[in-house]
Design a protein around this motif. Structure first.
Motif, PDB file in Angstrom:
ATOM      1  N   ALA A 183       0.850  -1.193   0.000  1.00  0.00           N
ATOM      2  CA  ALA A 183       0.000   0.000   0.000  1.00  0.00           C
ATOM      3  C   ALA A 183       0.892   1.251   0.000  1.00  0.00           C
ATOM      4  N   LEU A 184       0.517   2.227  -0.838  1.00  0.00           N
ATOM      5  CA  LEU A 184       1.279   3.468  -0.908  1.00  0.00           C
ATOM      6  C   LEU A 184       1.099   4.255   0.376  1.00  0.00           C
ATOM      7  N   ARG A 185       2.177   4.472   1.096  1.00  0.00           N
ATOM      8  CA  ARG A 185       2.113   5.247   2.331  1.00  0.00           C
ATOM      9  C   ARG A 185       2.126   6.738   2.043  1.00  0.00           C
ATOM     10  N   ARG A 186       3.021   7.142   1.147  1.00  0.00           N
ATOM     11  CA  ARG A 186       3.073   8.563   0.792  1.00  0.00           C
ATOM     12  C   ARG A 186       3.952   8.764  -0.432  1.00  0.00           C
ATOM     13  N   HIS A 187       3.772   9.919  -1.031  1.00  0.00           N
ATOM     14  CA  HIS A 187       4.588  10.338  -2.176  1.00  0.00           C
ATOM     15  C   HIS A 187       5.396  11.553  -1.752  1.00  0.00           C
ATOM     16  N   VAL A 188       6.681  11.519  -2.011  1.00  0.00           N
ATOM     17  CA  VAL A 188       7.555  12.629  -1.651  1.00  0.00           C
ATOM     18  C   VAL A 188       7.959  13.374  -2.920  1.00  0.00           C
ATOM     19  N   GLU A 189       7.601  14.647  -2.992  1.00  0.00           N
ATOM     20  CA  GLU A 189       7.938  15.462  -4.157  1.00  0.00           C
ATOM     21  C   GLU A 189       9.400  15.896  -4.102  1.00  0.00           C
ATOM     22  N   VAL A 190       9.976  16.069  -5.256  1.00  0.00           N
ATOM     23  CA  VAL A 190      11.329  16.620  -5.380  1.00  0.00           C
ATOM     24  C   VAL A 190      11.197  18.099  -5.723  1.00  0.00           C
ATOM     25  N   PRO A 191      11.964  18.984  -5.081  1.00  0.00           N
ATOM     26  CA  PRO A 191      11.839  20.428  -5.340  1.00  0.00           C
ATOM     27  C   PRO A 191      12.019  20.783  -6.816  1.00  0.00           C
ATOM     28  N   ALA A 192      11.317  21.827  -7.248  1.00  0.00           N
ATOM     29  CA  ALA A 192      11.466  22.322  -8.616  1.00  0.00           C
ATOM     30  C   ALA A 192      12.902  22.795  -8.829  1.00  0.00           C
ATOM     31  N   GLN A 193      13.411  22.638 -10.017  1.00  0.00           N
ATOM     32  CA  GLN A 193      14.790  23.007 -10.312  1.00  0.00           C
ATOM     33  C   GLN A 193      14.863  23.813 -11.610  1.00  0.00           C
ATOM     34  N   LEU A 194      16.022  24.431 -11.842  1.00  0.00           N
ATOM     35  CA  LEU A 194      16.223  25.176 -13.088  1.00  0.00           C
ATOM     36  C   LEU A 194      16.406  24.194 -14.240  1.00  0.00           C
ATOM     37  N   THR A 195      17.466  23.414 -14.186  1.00  0.00           N
ATOM     38  CA  THR A 195      17.696  22.334 -15.152  1.00  0.00           C
ATOM     39  C   THR A 195      18.154  21.064 -14.437  1.00  0.00           C
ATOM     40  N   GLY A 196      18.609  21.191 -13.217  1.00  0.00           N
ATOM     41  CA  GLY A 196      19.202  20.080 -12.482  1.00  0.00           C
ATOM     42  C   GLY A 196      20.712  20.169 -12.425  1.00  0.00           C
ATOM     43  N   TYR A 197      21.309  20.884 -13.375  1.00  0.00           N
ATOM     44  CA  TYR A 197      22.767  21.059 -13.379  1.00  0.00           C
ATOM     45  C   TYR A 197      23.221  22.112 -12.363  1.00  0.00           C
TER      46      TYR A 197
END
Length: 351
Positions: free
Chosen positions: A290-304
């Motif tokens: 069962a899915l306990r939770r989803h963790v979002e990753v912060p928005a980024q410019l490009t990742g670099y």
């Protein structure tokens, strides 16, 4: 000697920024140029880094690149770039086989370097590069962006928090159909899936395992399918058996597309990380699936931007390595890939 080798406080007081130059003008160099422009316009990074120069082996190509990305200076040779006293950090964006020679030349010219993955073609090349960093006091960092991204800390915290229990198995894959690119199939350029895409699942596993040394891997079972007619690895699979009982599987290919997922399996649940090459989010499941939770990753410019900021801050602090990807980790991954190629019987012509 770069004008930014002093303490961070001095640089911040004088308003100096780290001038970044790009060595090479290919596809990945374009991503970096776009990143540098976005950083220069972002209040979080605008006082830290500045896009400054680009160098290519062709003057017109370099000039066109500079015009497209509004980079102030362009050079038609790498030697001209190394002679510019205003260059603080060189991002090396050339094929793997050229990294060692170019990184050493940059550092001996007083330039700090951020070297695109794979750091070099093999450990025998990596060792003298890192030795020159120690000798010259220049920063030398591997630009494998997943090591610097916020997603790494998120996964580390989830594992350390014990929510999925004790980690006992890991799986990671990265596959793209990119065999049409000459650099991918040419053994003289250290081509093949391993150094270009396979390095990511291996790093994913290494990060989850907490950077254990080579001795922590008690056994390896690995195989690859050669690319005809050049013989580099078209696709490969590796199972790493760790001394603590953990088993990890890494898969990569330059022939097909895959889901790019990373999974961390524990005694009380598991993590699913979407796209290990740029984690989009992490799903936490219990042992009941069962899915306990989803963790979002912060928005980024490009990742670099994270690797650039880490390198710039390390320079301002007078360090020769980045904490996110220290020299010991770079060497461990290079030695592991050497070991895999040794099992496959794959040698590059320059070795």
């Amino acid at each position: 000697m770069s004008r930014l080798n002093g303490a961070r406080a001095t640089a911040e007081r004088t308003g100096a920024r780290v001038n970044v130059a790009i060595l090479g003008a290919g596809r990945i160099a374009r991503h970096m140029a776009d990143t540098l422009n976005l950083m220069a316009a972002d209040p979080r990074y605008a006082r830290l880094v500045a896009p400054y120069a680009v160098a290519a082996r062709d003057k017109e190509r370099a000039a066109a690149f500079a015009a497209e990305y509004h980079i102030p200076v362009s050079y038609g040779s790498y030697a001209e770039l190394l002679a510019d006293p205003d260059v603080d950090l060189v991002y090396i964006a050339t094929p793997h086989s050229l990294h060692a020679k170019q990184a050493i030349a940059c550092m001996r010219a007083g330039k700090n370097v951020l070297v695109e993955k794979s750091f070099t073609a093999n450990a025998a090349q990596a060792e003298p590069v890192l030795a020159v960093a120690r000798e010259t006091g220049m920063l030398c960092a591997e630009a494998i962006w997943t090591r610097y991204m916020p997603s790494r800390a998120i996964i580390d915290e989830l594992v350390a928090g014990g929510e999925i229990g004790e980690v006992r198995s890991i799986s990671a894959n990265l596959c793209y159909p990119v065999s049409g690119k000459a650099r991918m199939t040419d053994p003289a350029l250290a081509g093949g899936a391993l150094l270009d895409v396979g390095v990511y699942p291996l790093n994913f596993i290494d990060m989850v395992m907490g950077g254990h040394g080579e001795t922590a891997v008690s056994r390896i079972v690995t195989s690859m399918t050669p690319y005809e007619p050049t013989g580099v690895d078209a696709q490969n699979s590796t199972t790493l058996y760790y001394a603590d009982g953990t088993m990890a599987v890494s898969t990569s290919s330059m022939m097909v597309a895959s889901d790019r997922d990373g999974a961390v399996w524990g005694t009380d649940g598991y993590l699913l990380c979407r796209n290990i090459n740029n984690v989009e989010g992490v799903d936490v499941y219990g042992a009941d699936h069962a899915l306990r939770r989803h963790v979002e990753v912060p928005a980024q410019l490009t990742g670099y931007e994270y690797e650039v900021a880490a390198a710039a801050n390390a320079i301002l602090d007078g360090r020769i390595e980045c904490a996110e990807m220290p020299h010991a980790d770079t060497l461990r991954i290079m030695r592991l890939m050497d070991r895999l190629r040794g099992e496959w019987g794959l040698r590059y012509p320059f070795e």
